[in-house]
Write a protein that holds these residues in place. Structure first.
Motif, PDB file in Angstrom:
ATOM      1  N   GLY A   1       0.789  -1.226   0.000  1.00  0.00           N
ATOM      2  CA  GLY A   1       0.000   0.000   0.000  1.00  0.00           C
ATOM      3  C   GLY A   1       0.820   1.274   0.000  1.00  0.00           C
ATOM      4  N   ASP A   2       2.138   1.172   0.269  1.00  0.00           N
ATOM      5  CA  ASP A   2       3.020   2.325   0.140  1.00  0.00           C
ATOM      6  C   ASP A   2       3.273   2.606  -1.343  1.00  0.00           C
ATOM      7  N   VAL A   3       4.140   3.583  -1.631  1.00  0.00           N
ATOM      8  CA  VAL A   3       4.334   4.036  -3.008  1.00  0.00           C
ATOM      9  C   VAL A   3       5.807   3.962  -3.409  1.00  0.00           C
ATOM     10  N   ALA A   4       6.058   3.354  -4.554  1.00  0.00           N
ATOM     11  CA  ALA A   4       7.389   3.358  -5.168  1.00  0.00           C
ATOM     12  C   ALA A   4       7.381   4.322  -6.339  1.00  0.00           C
ATOM     13  N   ILE A   5       8.388   5.188  -6.405  1.00  0.00           N
ATOM     14  CA  ILE A   5       8.558   6.119  -7.520  1.00  0.00           C
ATOM     15  C   ILE A   5       9.618   5.545  -8.447  1.00  0.00           C
ATOM     16  N   PHE A   6       9.296   5.421  -9.746  1.00  0.00           N
ATOM     17  CA  PHE A   6      10.261   4.945 -10.733  1.00  0.00           C
ATOM     18  C   PHE A   6      10.632   6.102 -11.655  1.00  0.00           C
ATOM     19  N   ALA A   7      11.874   6.573 -11.526  1.00  0.00           N
ATOM     20  CA  ALA A   7      12.360   7.658 -12.371  1.00  0.00           C
ATOM     21  C   ALA A   7      13.709   7.303 -12.988  1.00  0.00           C
ATOM     22  N   THR A   8      13.961   6.013 -13.128  1.00  0.00           N
ATOM     23  CA  THR A   8      15.149   5.539 -13.825  1.00  0.00           C
ATOM     24  C   THR A   8      14.934   5.672 -15.322  1.00  0.00           C
ATOM     25  N   PRO A   9      15.952   5.423 -16.157  1.00  0.00           N
ATOM     26  CA  PRO A   9      15.701   5.343 -17.599  1.00  0.00           C
ATOM     27  C   PRO A   9      14.595   4.326 -17.900  1.00  0.00           C
ATOM     28  N   PRO A  10      13.765   4.588 -18.899  1.00  0.00           N
ATOM     29  CA  PRO A  10      12.586   3.752 -19.160  1.00  0.00           C
ATOM     30  C   PRO A  10      12.872   2.275 -19.411  1.00  0.00           C
ATOM     31  N   ALA A  11      14.069   1.924 -19.854  1.00  0.00           N
ATOM     32  CA  ALA A  11      14.383   0.514 -20.103  1.00  0.00           C
ATOM     33  C   ALA A  11      14.176  -0.347 -18.866  1.00  0.00           C
ATOM     34  N   PHE A  12      14.243   0.258 -17.687  1.00  0.00           N
ATOM     35  CA  PHE A  12      14.106  -0.499 -16.437  1.00  0.00           C
ATOM     36  C   PHE A  12      12.667  -0.513 -15.912  1.00  0.00           C
ATOM     37  N   ARG A  13      11.751   0.148 -16.630  1.00  0.00           N
ATOM     38  CA  ARG A  13      10.420   0.339 -16.076  1.00  0.00           C
ATOM     39  C   ARG A  13       9.711  -0.984 -15.799  1.00  0.00           C
ATOM     40  N   TRP A  14       9.725  -1.904 -16.776  1.00  0.00           N
ATOM     41  CA  TRP A  14       8.994  -3.162 -16.579  1.00  0.00           C
ATOM     42  C   TRP A  14       9.616  -4.008 -15.475  1.00  0.00           C
ATOM     43  N   VAL A  15      10.942  -3.942 -15.338  1.00  0.00           N
ATOM     44  CA  VAL A  15      11.634  -4.719 -14.306  1.00  0.00           C
ATOM     45  C   VAL A  15      11.197  -4.259 -12.919  1.00  0.00           C
ATOM     46  N   HIS A  16      11.219  -2.973 -12.703  1.00  0.00           N
ATOM     47  CA  HIS A  16      10.863  -2.413 -11.399  1.00  0.00           C
ATOM     48  C   HIS A  16       9.371  -2.568 -11.112  1.00  0.00           C
ATOM     49  N   PHE A  17       8.557  -2.395 -12.148  1.00  0.00           N
ATOM     50  CA  PHE A  17       7.109  -2.502 -11.971  1.00  0.00           C
ATOM     51  C   PHE A  17       6.708  -3.923 -11.559  1.00  0.00           C
ATOM     52  N   ALA A  18       7.336  -4.914 -12.161  1.00  0.00           N
ATOM     53  CA  ALA A  18       7.020  -6.304 -11.820  1.00  0.00           C
ATOM     54  C   ALA A  18       7.304  -6.576 -10.349  1.00  0.00           C
ATOM     55  N   TYR A  19       8.398  -6.020  -9.832  1.00  0.00           N
ATOM     56  CA  TYR A  19       8.736  -6.244  -8.417  1.00  0.00           C
ATOM     57  C   TYR A  19       7.760  -5.501  -7.502  1.00  0.00           C
ATOM     58  N   ALA A  20       7.345  -4.318  -7.906  1.00  0.00           N
ATOM     59  CA  ALA A  20       6.378  -3.559  -7.103  1.00  0.00           C
ATOM     60  C   ALA A  20       5.050  -4.305  -6.999  1.00  0.00           C
ATOM     61  N   ILE A  21       4.615  -4.888  -8.086  1.00  0.00           N
ATOM     62  CA  ILE A  21       3.366  -5.652  -8.064  1.00  0.00           C
ATOM     63  C   ILE A  21       3.508  -6.849  -7.126  1.00  0.00           C
TER      64      ILE A  21
END
Length: 464
Positions: free
Chosen positions: A121-141
Motif C-alpha cells: 500500500g506504500d508508493v514506489a517512484i520509478f524515475a530511472t531510464p525507461p528501459a528499467f520500467r517493466w523490471v521495477h514494476f514487476a517487483y512492485a506488483i
C-alpha cells in the motif's frame, strides 16, 4: 501491410486477452492491500532513480496535503545523484525525509532493497531510464505497492506487451498506478478536452505539434571517457541511446503526442516520417556517438484519415517553437501555449489561432501545477480506494512515440500494429544487469555506436 482498422482490432484484441490472463495470475498469489483510511495513515515512499524528474517527483509526493507522506528509502546506481537529491529534499522537507545510510541503496539491485523497506500500500517512484520500467514494476506488483512511474514507459514492442500485462495485473490487485504524463492532470487541458469532445470546434481535421529548441538533457554524447563502463555510460546518458529511453524522440516529444491523441480521443494508427543529423560533431570537431537525429518530422494518421503533423528539432540557434494546436470544422484550439502543457488553453472560431477567441482557460492558483495535480490525484485514489491505473494509456502513448521514431529511423511507414508486434527487443537482459554486465550497444574502434540508417537498415532502427 495491415490496414488501419486491422491495426486497431489487433490492439484491442491484444489488450482484451492480456487483461483476462493477468487477472487470473494476479489474484493467484498476492493479497489485495487494504485501502488507507482517509487522511489518517502514513504513506511511505521509496525513490528509485534520482536526479532530474526523480527528485522532482519525490518533492511533489512530499507536498501532498492530504495525510502524512514520508520518504524512507532511495536507490540509484550513481551515488552522487542519490546524495544530491537527498540533500535537496532534506533541506526542503526536513520532517518528511527519513533516509539514513542503511536505506540508501546503490547498484542494479538497489530497486529491490528500496522497495523491501515499504509495506503493502506504500508508493514506489520509478524515475530511472525507461528501459528499467517493466523490471521495477514487476517487483512492485509482487510486493503489493502502489506506483508512480515517469514517462515514457517503453521503447519497443516486446516491453510494451510486457507492460500491458503488468498494468492489468496491478489493476486486478487493486494497486494504484500513476504515469508522469502530467498533461492529463492539467486542469486547463481537462476543460479543453471536454469542450473539444463536446464538439465546440466541430470534427477535428488537423493537429499540429512542435518541440524545437536547443540541446537538453543528454541529447548528444561524445565518446565514452575512461573510468566508466559502456553500460554505465549508456545508462548515465540515457537520452542518447534508444534502448535506454527511446532516445530524444520518446523522452522529449511524448507529452505533445499524448495530449493531441487525448484531444482526438484515439491514437494514430500509422506514421511516416523523416529526419536526420545536421551536426554530427561538437563545435570542437569531436564526433558525437549518440543515436539521435537532431531533426524529426512525422505525419501521423488516424483511422478516419485525420492527420497529425509533428516537428521536432534539437539545434541551438534556431527559432524556438514549442506548442500544440488542433483545427476543427468549426474552429481551432491551442492545447499547450508553450512547453509541454503551458497555460492557458483556448478555443477560436477562426483557423489562425489569433482572432475570434471563444474561450480561454482559467485555473485556480492551487491547481496551476500539473506535476503536483497528478500526485494529489494519485494520493486521493489511494486514500479513498478509487480505481486508478494509467498504465495502458502510458504504454499506448509510448508506442505511438516509438512508431513515429521508428518511421524516421527506418524510412518506412510504420503502423501501430507493426510497432506493437515488432520482435526486436533492444535490451532483452535488463532484468539481469550487474555492474559488470556488457552494454546493449557495443562501440566500434572509434568509440562510435550504431546509428539509424533510413533505407538501408529497415527492419529495425539500427544494426545491432
Amino acid at each position: 501491410m495491415k490496414s488501419s482498422m486491422q491495426a486497431l482490432e489487433s490492439r484491442r484484441e491484444f489488450i482484451k486477452s492480456t487483461g483476462k490472463l493477468a487477472a487470473v495470475s494476479a489474484l493467484a498469489n498476492v493479497a489485495i492491500p487494504a485501502a488507507y483510511a482517509a487522511g489518517s495513515d502514513l504513506i511511505q515512499v521509496a525513490l528509485i532513480g534520482c536526479g532530474g524528474r526523480g527528485g522532482g517527483a519525490a518533492a511533489n509526493a512530499l507536498s501532498v496535503k492530504r495525510g502524512p507522506v514520508k520518504l524512507v528509502a532511495m536507490a540509484d546506481i550513481f551515488p552522487d545523484r542519490l546524495q544530491k537529491d537527498l540533500t535537496k529534499l532534506q533541506t526542503q522537507f526536513a520532517s518528511q525525509v527519513d533516509v539514513p545510510p542503511e536505506r540508501q541503496f546503490i547498484g542494479f539491485d538497489a530497486y529491490q532493497r528500496a522497495m523491501d523497506c515499504l509495506k503493502p500500500g506504500d508508493v514506489a517512484i520509478f524515475a530511472t531510464p525507461p528501459a528499467f520500467r517493466w523490471v521495477h514494476f514487476a517487483y512492485a506488483i509482487q510486493k503489493g505497492l502502489n506506483v508512480f512511474m515517469e514517462k515514457p514507459l517503453t521503447a519497443d514492442g516486446p516491453t510494451s506487451k510486457r507492460m500491458f500485462k503488468l498494468g492489468q495485473e496491478a489493476q486486478a490487485k487493486n494497486l494504484k498506478v500513476g504515469v508522469g504524463l502530467m498533461s492529463r492532470h492539467n486542469r486547463a487541458m481537462q476543460e479543453l478536452a471536454k469542450r473539444v469532445h463536446d464538439g465546440e470546434i466541430g470534427e477535428i481535421i488537423l493537429q499540429r505539434g512542435y518541440r524545437m529548441h536547443g540541446p537538453g538533457g543528454y541529447f548528444s554524447s561524445l565518446p565514452k571517457p575512461a573510468g566508466i563502463t559502456d553500460l554505465l555510460y549508456q545508462v548515465q546518458r540515457f537520452h542518447s541511446f534508444i534502448w535506454a529511453s527511446g532516445g530524444c524522440f520518446n523522452d522529449f516529444y511524448i507529452h505533445l503526442i499524448d495530449q493531441l491523441g487525448w484531444m482526438k480521443n484515439q491514437w494514430p494508427v500509422k506514421a511516416q516520417a523523416l529526419g536526420g543529423r545536421q551536426y554530427r560533431s561538437s563545435p570542437e570537431g569531436v564526433m558525437y556517438v549518440d543515436q539521435n537525429f537532431d531533426t524529426y518530422s512525422v505525419e501521423y494518421t488516424y483511422s478516419d484519415g485525420t492527420k497529425f503533423f509533428f516537428d521536432g528539432r534539437t539545434i541551438a540557434g534556431c527559432e524556438e517553437i514549442y506548442t500544440s494546436a488542433l483545427h476543427g470544422t468549426k474552429g481551432s484550439a491551442i492545447a499547450s501555449k508553450h512547453g509541454d502543457c503551458g497555460q492557458p488553453s483556448s478555443l477560436y472560431a477562426s483557423q489562425d489561432l489569433t482572432s475570434k477567441m471563444l474561450w480561454e482557460s482559467k485555473v485556480k492558483p492551487e491547481e496551476q501545477d500539473p506535476y503536483q495535480n497528478e500526485w494529489n490525484d494519485l494520493v486521493d485514489a489511494i486514500r479513498d480506494d478509487k480505481p486508478y491505473n494509467e498504465v495502458q494509456r502510458g504504454v499506448e502513448a509510448s508506442l505511438v512515440s516509438s512508431m513515429g521514431r521508428m518511421a524516421a529511423h527506418t524510412g518506412m511507414e510504420v503502423t501501430f500494429d507493426q510497432m506493437l508486434n515488432c520482435n526486436f527487443e533492444m535490451s532483452p537482459n535488463t532484468d539481469k544487469f550487474t555492474m559488470d554486465s556488457p552494454a546493449p550497444l557495443v562501440a566500434d574502434a572509434d568509440g562510435r555506436y550504431p546509428v539509424p540508417q533510413p533505407g538501408i537498415v529497415t527492419s529495425s532502427e539500427y544494426r545491432a
